[in-house]
Design an enzyme around this catalytic site. Structure first.
Site, short mmCIF file in Angstrom:
data_model
loop_
_atom_site.label_atom_id
_atom_site.label_comp_id
_atom_site.label_asym_id
_atom_site.label_seq_id
_atom_site.Cartn_x
_atom_site.Cartn_y
_atom_site.Cartn_z
N LYS A 1 0.84 -1.22 0.00
CA LYS A 1 0.00 0.00 0.00
C LYS A 1 0.87 1.26 0.00
O LYS A 1 0.64 2.17 -0.79
CB LYS A 1 -0.92 0.04 1.23
CG LYS A 1 -1.86 -1.15 1.36
CD LYS A 1 -2.72 -1.05 2.60
CE LYS A 1 -1.96 -1.09 3.92
NZ LYS A 1 -1.26 -2.35 4.20
N ARG B 1 -9.38 1.25 9.35
CA ARG B 1 -8.91 -0.11 9.59
C ARG B 1 -9.90 -0.92 10.42
O ARG B 1 -9.64 -2.09 10.73
CB ARG B 1 -7.61 -0.03 10.37
CG ARG B 1 -6.39 -0.40 9.59
CD ARG B 1 -5.22 -0.21 10.54
NE ARG B 1 -4.11 -1.00 10.14
CZ ARG B 1 -3.03 -0.48 9.56
NH1 ARG B 1 -2.95 0.78 9.28
NH2 ARG B 1 -2.03 -1.27 9.27
N ARG C 1 12.02 -6.07 3.56
CA ARG C 1 11.79 -4.62 3.69
C ARG C 1 12.87 -3.97 4.56
O ARG C 1 13.24 -4.48 5.61
CB ARG C 1 10.41 -4.33 4.29
CG ARG C 1 10.24 -2.85 4.58
CD ARG C 1 8.82 -2.40 4.68
NE ARG C 1 8.07 -3.06 5.74
CZ ARG C 1 6.78 -2.84 5.94
NH1 ARG C 1 6.11 -2.03 5.13
NH2 ARG C 1 6.15 -3.45 6.91
N ARG D 1 11.93 -2.49 10.37
CA ARG D 1 10.90 -1.97 11.27
C ARG D 1 10.71 -2.96 12.41
O ARG D 1 10.63 -4.17 12.16
CB ARG D 1 9.59 -1.82 10.49
CG ARG D 1 9.26 -0.37 10.19
CD ARG D 1 8.12 -0.25 9.23
NE ARG D 1 6.83 -0.78 9.70
CZ ARG D 1 5.69 -0.61 9.03
NH1 ARG D 1 5.68 0.06 7.89
NH2 ARG D 1 4.58 -1.13 9.48
N ARG E 1 0.07 -9.15 13.31
CA ARG E 1 -0.54 -8.10 12.47
C ARG E 1 -1.49 -8.71 11.45
O ARG E 1 -2.54 -8.14 11.15
CB ARG E 1 0.57 -7.31 11.77
CG ARG E 1 1.30 -6.37 12.71
CD ARG E 1 2.58 -5.86 12.12
NE ARG E 1 2.38 -4.98 10.99
CZ ARG E 1 3.34 -4.64 10.14
NH1 ARG E 1 4.56 -5.11 10.28
NH2 ARG E 1 3.07 -3.83 9.15
P1 AP5 Z 1 4.92 -1.57 1.64
O1 AP5 Z 1 4.53 -0.69 0.52
O2 AP5 Z 1 5.75 -1.01 2.75
O3 AP5 Z 1 3.63 -2.33 2.23
P2 AP5 Z 1 2.43 -1.79 3.09
O4 AP5 Z 1 1.18 -2.46 2.62
O5 AP5 Z 1 2.42 -0.30 3.15
O6 AP5 Z 1 2.85 -2.43 4.48
P3 AP5 Z 1 2.86 -1.86 5.93
O7 AP5 Z 1 3.53 -2.92 6.76
O8 AP5 Z 1 3.44 -0.49 6.03
O9 AP5 Z 1 1.34 -1.81 6.24
P4 AP5 Z 1 0.67 -1.81 7.56
O10 AP5 Z 1 -0.69 -1.50 7.13
O11 AP5 Z 1 0.76 -2.99 8.43
O12 AP5 Z 1 1.51 -0.74 8.42
P5 AP5 Z 1 1.19 0.72 8.87
O13 AP5 Z 1 2.45 1.46 8.84
O14 AP5 Z 1 0.01 1.25 8.14
O15 AP5 Z 1 5.66 -2.84 1.00
C1 AP5 Z 1 6.21 -3.87 1.81
C2 AP5 Z 1 7.57 -4.32 1.19
O16 AP5 Z 1 7.32 -4.92 -0.07
C3 AP5 Z 1 8.53 -3.16 0.92
O17 AP5 Z 1 9.84 -3.59 1.19
C4 AP5 Z 1 8.35 -2.85 -0.58
O18 AP5 Z 1 9.53 -2.34 -1.14
C5 AP5 Z 1 7.98 -4.23 -1.14
N1 AP5 Z 1 7.02 -4.16 -2.25
C6 AP5 Z 1 5.98 -3.30 -2.38
N2 AP5 Z 1 5.30 -3.57 -3.50
C7 AP5 Z 1 5.90 -4.63 -4.08
C8 AP5 Z 1 5.66 -5.39 -5.27
N3 AP5 Z 1 4.62 -5.08 -6.09
N4 AP5 Z 1 6.47 -6.43 -5.56
C9 AP5 Z 1 7.50 -6.73 -4.73
N5 AP5 Z 1 7.81 -6.06 -3.60
C10 AP5 Z 1 7.00 -5.01 -3.27
O19 AP5 Z 1 0.71 0.50 10.36
C11 AP5 Z 1 1.60 0.10 11.38
C12 AP5 Z 1 0.87 0.03 12.71
O20 AP5 Z 1 0.33 1.32 13.05
C13 AP5 Z 1 -0.32 -0.90 12.77
O21 AP5 Z 1 0.06 -2.23 13.00
C14 AP5 Z 1 -1.08 -0.30 13.98
O22 AP5 Z 1 -0.47 -0.64 15.18
C15 AP5 Z 1 -0.89 1.19 13.78
N6 AP5 Z 1 -1.97 1.78 12.97
C16 AP5 Z 1 -1.81 2.39 11.75
N7 AP5 Z 1 -3.00 2.79 11.28
C17 AP5 Z 1 -3.91 2.44 12.20
C18 AP5 Z 1 -5.33 2.56 12.26
N8 AP5 Z 1 -6.04 3.13 11.26
N9 AP5 Z 1 -5.98 2.07 13.34
C19 AP5 Z 1 -5.29 1.50 14.36
N10 AP5 Z 1 -3.95 1.35 14.38
C20 AP5 Z 1 -3.28 1.81 13.30
#
Ligand code: AP5
Length: 224
Positions: A13, A89, A128, A161, A172
């Site tokens: 994402k 979420r 990552r 991370r 997660r």
């Molecule tokens: P990446 O683009 O980083 O993936 P992502 O889907 O953004 O993954 P995240 O782990 O950041 O999502 P998340 O939703 O768990 O974390 P968030 O920070 O929102 O890609 C992943 C890897 O793959 C990278 O290395 C990239 O280079 C590679 N890649 C990408 N596309 C590719 C492709 N097509 N082919 C190959 N490789 C590829 O949230 C973290 C924490 O914050 C949550 O766990 C929670 O505790 C809290 N939080 C955040 N938002 C909320 C909310 N709304 N409510 C409650 N808690 C929340």
């Protein structure tokens, strides 16, 4: 131009949000990045977030998240539109978003739901790496930095991370299934869900994203 990005952790994402943001000139509101930054800078929001086990894969409470997003979307750079990465979420967050957009006279054009098989997602996590300065994301195979292990922009050593540890990733994914996956039906029922196959290389996925965004924008123009 308001879109939300949905999909399990690690599906890509953030990677796509960055490209969409540049392409359309709208900011990305990533709640995860916002919270990591607040904790790192020791702000009031950061101190609140630290009470919850974000590093262990647990969600930040809905009221905290909703308040932070509502404030952020009032900022002037969000006027032409914005992308929501990682929000909503939970069902209560989705309901709150609906309400806050109505109150602000704004419209959610669509929800981009990224899907990929679990084994692909696990591989993305393990490769990552992020820049400790601004959180810029790399992947050791798919999006490698020019110099291995070093951020292209800040020239500092890349890190992993804390919530990418295998046991936290498992948690997660469980939390996603339990609390976030019901949003697929929620948005399908409202005609806003657009499923995107995220298995290909980032550039190919981006092409699919643009097609979907353009069709949603065209549909909106036709709606009286
Ligand atoms: P990446 O683009 O980083 O993936 P992502 O889907 O953004 O993954 P995240 O782990 O950041 O999502 P998340 O939703 O768990 O974390 P968030 O920070 O929102 O890609 C992943 C890897 O793959 C990278 O290395 C990239 O280079 C590679 N890649 C990408 N596309 C590719 C492709 N097509 N082919 C190959 N490789 C590829 O949230 C973290 C924490 O914050 C949550 O766990 C929670 O505790 C809290 N939080 C955040 N938002 C909320 C909310 N709304 N409510 C409650 N808690 C929340």
């Amino acid at each position: 131009m308001i879109f939300a990005l949905l999909g399990p952790p690690g599906v890509g994402k953030g990677t796509q949000a960055e490209r969409i943001s540049v392409h359309y000139g709208v900011p990305t509101i990533s709640t995860g990045a916002m919270f990591r930054d607040a904790v790192a800078r020791g702000t009031e929001l950061g101190r609140i977030i630290q009470r919850y086990k974000m590093d262990k894969g647990e969600f930040v409470p809905d009221d905290v998240v909703i308040g932070a997003v509502s404030q952020r979307i009032d900022e002037p750079d969000c006027k032409p539109g914005f992308l929501l990465d990682g929000f909503p979420r939970t069902i209560p967050q989705a309901e709150a978003l609906e309400l806050m957009l109505v109150e602000k006279g704004r419209v959610l054009l669509g929800v981009l739901d990224f899907v990929a098989p679990i084994e692909e997602i696990v591989g993305r996590f393990s490769g990552r790496r992020i820049c400790p300065v601004d959180g810029q994301t790399y992947h050791i195979e798919h999006q490698p930095p020019i110099q291995p292990g070093i951020c292209d922009i800040h020239k500092v050593e890349l890190v992993t991370r804390p919530d990418d540890a295998p046991e936290v990733v498992r948690r997660r994914l469980e939390v996603y299934q339990e609390k976030t996956s019901p949003l697929e039906n929620y948005y399908r029922q409202r005609g806003l869900l657009c499923t995107i196959d995220a298995t290909a290389e980032p550039e190919t996925v981006f092409g699919r994203v643009i097609e979907v965004i353009e069709s949603m924008r065209a549909r909106r123009k036709l709606t009286p």
